[in-house]
Write an enzyme that holds these catalytic residues in place. Structure first.
Site, short mmCIF file in Angstrom:
data_model
loop_
_atom_site.label_atom_id
_atom_site.label_comp_id
_atom_site.label_asym_id
_atom_site.label_seq_id
_atom_site.Cartn_x
_atom_site.Cartn_y
_atom_site.Cartn_z
N LYS A 192 5.58 3.28 8.32
CA LYS A 192 4.41 4.15 8.51
C LYS A 192 3.13 3.33 8.57
O LYS A 192 2.30 3.48 9.46
CB LYS A 192 4.34 5.15 7.35
CG LYS A 192 3.19 6.12 7.42
CD LYS A 192 2.94 6.84 6.09
CE LYS A 192 4.19 7.51 5.56
NZ LYS A 192 3.89 8.42 4.43
N THR A 244 -4.42 13.50 5.52
CA THR A 244 -3.00 13.65 5.87
C THR A 244 -2.81 14.93 6.67
O THR A 244 -2.16 14.93 7.74
CB THR A 244 -2.12 13.65 4.61
OG1 THR A 244 -2.50 12.56 3.77
CG2 THR A 244 -0.65 13.52 4.97
N LYS A 278 0.85 -1.19 0.00
CA LYS A 278 0.00 0.00 0.00
C LYS A 278 0.88 1.22 0.00
O LYS A 278 1.83 1.32 0.79
CB LYS A 278 -0.89 0.00 1.27
CG LYS A 278 -1.78 1.22 1.38
CD LYS A 278 -3.11 0.99 0.70
CE LYS A 278 -3.88 2.28 0.43
NZ LYS A 278 -3.45 2.98 -0.81
N GLN A 306 7.27 3.84 3.84
CA GLN A 306 5.86 3.44 3.88
C GLN A 306 5.67 2.15 4.69
O GLN A 306 4.64 1.97 5.35
CB GLN A 306 5.35 3.24 2.44
CG GLN A 306 3.85 3.31 2.29
CD GLN A 306 3.31 4.73 2.25
OE1 GLN A 306 3.86 5.59 1.59
NE2 GLN A 306 2.22 4.98 2.96
N LYS A 352 5.37 1.77 -3.14
CA LYS A 352 5.28 3.13 -3.69
C LYS A 352 5.50 3.05 -5.19
O LYS A 352 6.17 2.14 -5.67
CB LYS A 352 6.36 4.02 -3.08
CG LYS A 352 6.08 5.51 -3.17
CD LYS A 352 5.16 5.97 -2.07
CE LYS A 352 4.77 7.41 -2.19
NZ LYS A 352 4.11 7.89 -0.96
N SER A 361 -6.81 5.88 3.90
CA SER A 361 -6.88 4.98 2.74
C SER A 361 -7.30 3.58 3.19
O SER A 361 -8.10 2.91 2.53
CB SER A 361 -5.52 4.88 2.06
OG SER A 361 -5.29 5.99 1.20
N ASN A 408 -2.00 19.08 -1.47
CA ASN A 408 -3.02 18.38 -0.68
C ASN A 408 -2.71 18.39 0.81
O ASN A 408 -3.56 18.74 1.63
CB ASN A 408 -3.16 16.94 -1.21
CG ASN A 408 -4.09 16.14 -0.34
OD1 ASN A 408 -3.67 15.43 0.57
ND2 ASN A 408 -5.38 16.27 -0.58
N GLY A 410 -2.68 8.45 -4.12
CA GLY A 410 -2.00 9.65 -4.62
C GLY A 410 -0.74 9.99 -3.84
O GLY A 410 -0.45 9.41 -2.79
N ASP A 411 0.01 10.91 -4.37
CA ASP A 411 1.17 11.52 -3.70
C ASP A 411 1.43 12.81 -4.49
O ASP A 411 0.50 13.32 -5.17
CB ASP A 411 2.39 10.56 -3.71
CG ASP A 411 3.51 11.00 -2.77
OD1 ASP A 411 3.40 10.74 -1.57
OD2 ASP A 411 4.48 11.64 -3.23
#
Ligand code: NDP
Ligand code: 2IT
Length: 445
Positions: free
Chosen positions: A113, A209, A89, A110, A125, A377, A240, A164-165
């Protein structure tokens, strides 16, 4: 320490030319000596050697046709880093600076996290060196379709779930979802997150976020008797994460006085007018410089890094990696800043972090502080598998309790493993142990 040093050196040798990946790995592994001392069984099982090696790395050609009819070729990436605790993810980044080393650093971060969220999600990622800036909607759509035409074979609700990123928001996710659905002839809502609300998206994902960052910061400073109420705040970036961080800061009584984009920053002593930023960035996709045309009392300064010279109580770096160096950190400290929380991934350089820690600045590292996005998410995935959606209040309250739990867990780990106020250590240790335990019982895979 020599075992850990050896592993770090191996990573540097085997992954040449990827300084961001080396930086991320070094920071995490240097925190883990205390863990290895208590769990020597991790050495025999090669946990560290395995955790720094992605399970799978995919690199692919992304050809597309621009509005002039010319063929353009970009490079696409998906790094499936670790699936010990759940399907891979993590977001997708479209930015000209993207290369394998950036995606690997982000995928590595990630893993820890996602573990900290307490949700069943592994780490991954993806991205491309495609630059969405200055492209028409049609060009972005054709690019996203071509990107997904390769990516679709590697992802799935139980395999790998992108989101997204930088450079990838609701528009890009929509185009990618449409192409995935068309190729697969199947409406699999759980294959991507950050979807629009009308086709399976979750309320609060867009805000998550930034809101989560402020929730965890509020918790971190409250423990030390400080408050967001009346605080002067600087937020870098205007994407964002930055926008919804600023929104929550205002809602909690703070005042955001400066924001930026990659060209420069604005300073508005009366407080940034967020409606203007949203209109400029989310709707018109313009430069932040335009803010001054609308609000003449504001100042615009060329150069993004100057933002750290604006005096503040709390700083939220929410733009990109290594945007805040030692010089900027010293300026923040000299100006009386007492807390820094990372909305972006790895925005502070190692030298900047040293400055913060040696000056007792309350510091929340990105892998904990910005985990609200991926946590929401995971909530989107849950709703998708139930074919149900929760209210805004329901998702927001789950997000808030997730962030408070993360704070409790990382501060408990920091205490248990030696340095009460070092939340970097706490986040690395707490994130690592869960993944390591899962790897231990799954055999050598
Ligand atoms: P956006 O694309 O929405 O916004 C990015 C912002 O950062 C823009 O203001 C952009 O300015 C600025 N920026 C990007 N690259 C640079 C650069 N090289 N130098 C200076 N400024 C730059 O991205 P997000 O807000 O989604 O992401 C911001 C950060 O937060 C990233 O580090 C991302 O990995 C991280 N993050 C994002 C999450 C999410 O859910 N979206 C979750 C957790 C972390 P410009 O428009 O001029 O390029
Ligand atoms: O860095 C990140 O955590 C993200 N870009 C969000 C990832 C996600 O899957 O929601």
């Amino acid at each position: 320490m020599s075992y850990i040093k050896d592993v770090i050196n191996q990573v540097i040798e085997r992954n040449p030319g990827e300084p961001e990946f080396h930086q991320a790995v070094t920071e995490v592994l240097e925190s883990l000596q205390v863990v290895i001392d208590r769990h020597p069984e991790y050495i025999k099982a090669g946990i560290l050697e395995r955790i720094v090696e992605p399970e799978r790395q995919i690199i692919f050609r992304v050809p597309w046709v621009d509005d002039q009819g010319r063929v353009r070729v970009n490079r696409g990436f998906r790094v499936q880093f670790n699936s010990a605790i759940g399907p891979y993810k993590g977001g997708i980044r479209f930015h000209p600076s993207v290369y394998l080393g950036i995606i690997k650093f982000l995928g590595f971060e990630q893993v820890f996290k996602n573990s900290l969220t307490g949700m069943p999600i592994g780490g991954g990622k993806g991205g491309s060196d495609f630059d969405p800036k200055g492209k028409s909607n049609d060009e972005v759509m054709r690019f996203c379709q071509s990107f997904m035409t390769e990516l679709y074979r590697h992802i799935g609700a139980d395999i790998d779930v992108p989101a997204g990123d930088i450079g990838v928001g609701a528009r890009e996710i929509g185009y990618m979802f449409g192409q995935y659905k068309r190729i697969r002839n199947s409406f699999e809502s759980g294959v991507l997150t950050g979807k629009g609300l009308v086709y399976g998206g979750s309320l609060v994902r867009k805000e998550a976020t930034g809101y989560g960052l402020v929730y965890i910061t509020d918790q971190m400073i409250k423990v030390k008797g400080k408050s967001l109420d009346g605080a002067r705040v600087v937020v870098s970036g205007s994407g964002n994460v930055a926008i919804y961080c600023a929104e929550k800061v205002f809602a909690m009584g703070g005042k955001v006085v400066a924001m930026s984009d990659s060209n420069g920053y604005i300073y508005d002593p009366d407080g940034i007018k967020l409606d203007t930023i949203k209109q400029l960035k989310e709707v018109e996709r313009k430069r932040i410089k335009e803010y001054k045309e609308i609000h003449s009392k504001a100042e615009y300064h060329e150069g993004a890094v100057g933002i750290w010279e604006v005096p503040c109580d709390i700083a939220f770096p929410c733009a990109t990696q290594n945007e805040l160096d030692a010089k900027a950190a010293k300026t923040l400290v000299a100006n009386g800043c007492f807390a820094v929380a990372e909305g972006a991934n790895m925005p502070s350089t190692p030298e900047a972090i040293d400055v913060f820690l040696s000056n007792n600045i309350l510091f929340a590292p990105g892998k904990a502080a910005n985990a609200g996005g991926v946590a929401a998410s995971a909530l989107e995935m849950m709703q998708n598998s139930m074919r149900y959606s929760w209210s805004f209040e329901e998702v927001d309250s789950r997000l808030k309790s997730t962030m408070i739990n993360i704070y409790k867990n990382i501060s408990a780990a920091a205490r248990e493993y030696g340095h009460e106020n070092n939340l970097i250590l706490g986040a690395n240790v707490a994130g690592f142990i869960k993944v390591a335990e899962a790897m231990m019982v799954q055999g050598i895979v």
